[in-house]
Design an enzyme around this catalytic site. Structure first.
Site, PDB file in Angstrom:
ATOM      1  N   ASP A  11      54.855  50.815  18.970  1.00  8.93           N
ATOM      2  CA  ASP A  11      56.037  51.590  19.282  1.00  8.93           C
ATOM      3  C   ASP A  11      55.545  52.841  20.007  1.00  8.93           C
ATOM      4  OD1 ASP A  11      58.766  52.566  19.103  1.00  8.93           O
ATOM      5  OD2 ASP A  11      58.007  53.920  17.548  1.00  8.93           O
ATOM      6  N   ASP A  13      57.348  56.511  20.677  1.00  8.53           N
ATOM      7  CA  ASP A  13      57.541  57.815  20.031  1.00  8.53           C
ATOM      8  C   ASP A  13      57.246  57.726  18.538  1.00  8.53           C
ATOM      9  OD1 ASP A  13      59.520  59.572  22.116  1.00  8.53           O
ATOM     10  OD2 ASP A  13      59.570  57.394  22.343  1.00  8.53           O
TER      11      ASP A  13
END
Length: 222
Positions: A11, A13
């Site tokens: 992922d 952020d």
């Protein structure tokens, strides 16, 4: 018998990148424009993984149906695009981890719910090396996370099966995505975890408190 790992997907952020410092600046800039007091950095930080709508709700206590909600959100995104990589950095330990992946010929990539409009300029500005071989945004799939489509696409792009991928994320939606694809999952508890949430409850295969803990897990699956 489990297949050896051929790729690691992150992922963005709160997992690969610490983007919160730039969001702290732009959220508080927007609040200042609206003659509102600034929010503490840690409050904004916890909400970053949930996207721009969540940040507007957090900063202004507005429902999405409010007439000012969408104009404020668009202004936030405008401010963010102008400030997208000023303070953003790799999380501690990620640079070393990417080097280890390269040394062992393990591909890496990104599966994010951050739109390509922001993801691609951010990645271009940071110029991370070795570069990701797959960058998947909501623009590239019909169904974004927690649906597993992002990891199915990653497998196609990287030439491997989803079960040959380790997926790392700092939100339950990431773990649900990985589980749905049949990938091995790692919960990044060092990321932007909502107040009151507990990564131990996400049903991930592993949970880490620092990126330095990720490589020993990967080694077990080589």
């Amino acid at each position: 018998m489990a297949k050896p790992i051929r790729a690691v997907m992150f992922d963005l952020d709160g997992t690969l990148l610490d983007t919160a410092p730039d969001f702290v600046v732009v959220v508080n800039q927007l609040l200042s424009e609206q003659a509102r007091p600034a929010l503490a950095a840690e409050i904004i930080r916890a909400g970053v993984s949930n996207g721009s709508k969540a940040l507007i709700k957090l900063a202004f206590s507005l429902d999405e149906s409010h007439e000012q909600f969408e104009p404020l959100r668009q202004r936030l995104l405008e401010l963010y695009l102008a400030h997208i990589a000023v303070h953003t950095v790799l999380f501690p330990g990620i640079d070393k981890l990417l080097g280890k992946l390269a040394d062992h010929n393990i591909a890496w990539g990104i599966a994010t719910n951050k739109p390509a409009t922001y993801t691609l300029p951010l990645m271009a500005a940071l110029n991370i090396q070795p570069a990701p071989l797959s960058v998947i945004c909501p623009d590239h799939v019909a169904r974004s996370k927690p649906d597993p489509e992002s990891l199915f696409l990653a497998g196609t792009q990287l030439g491997c099966l989803p079960e040959e991928i380790i997926y790392i994320g700092d939100h339950k939606r990431d773990i649900d995505c990985g589980k749905g694809a049949g990938s091995i999952t790692i919960a990044a508890a060092y990321g932007y975890v909502d107040a009151g949430d507990d990564p131990a409850n996400w049903n991930a295969d592993y949970c880490v408190n620092h990126a330095d803990e990720i490589w020993p897990i990967i080694e077990r699956h080589l």
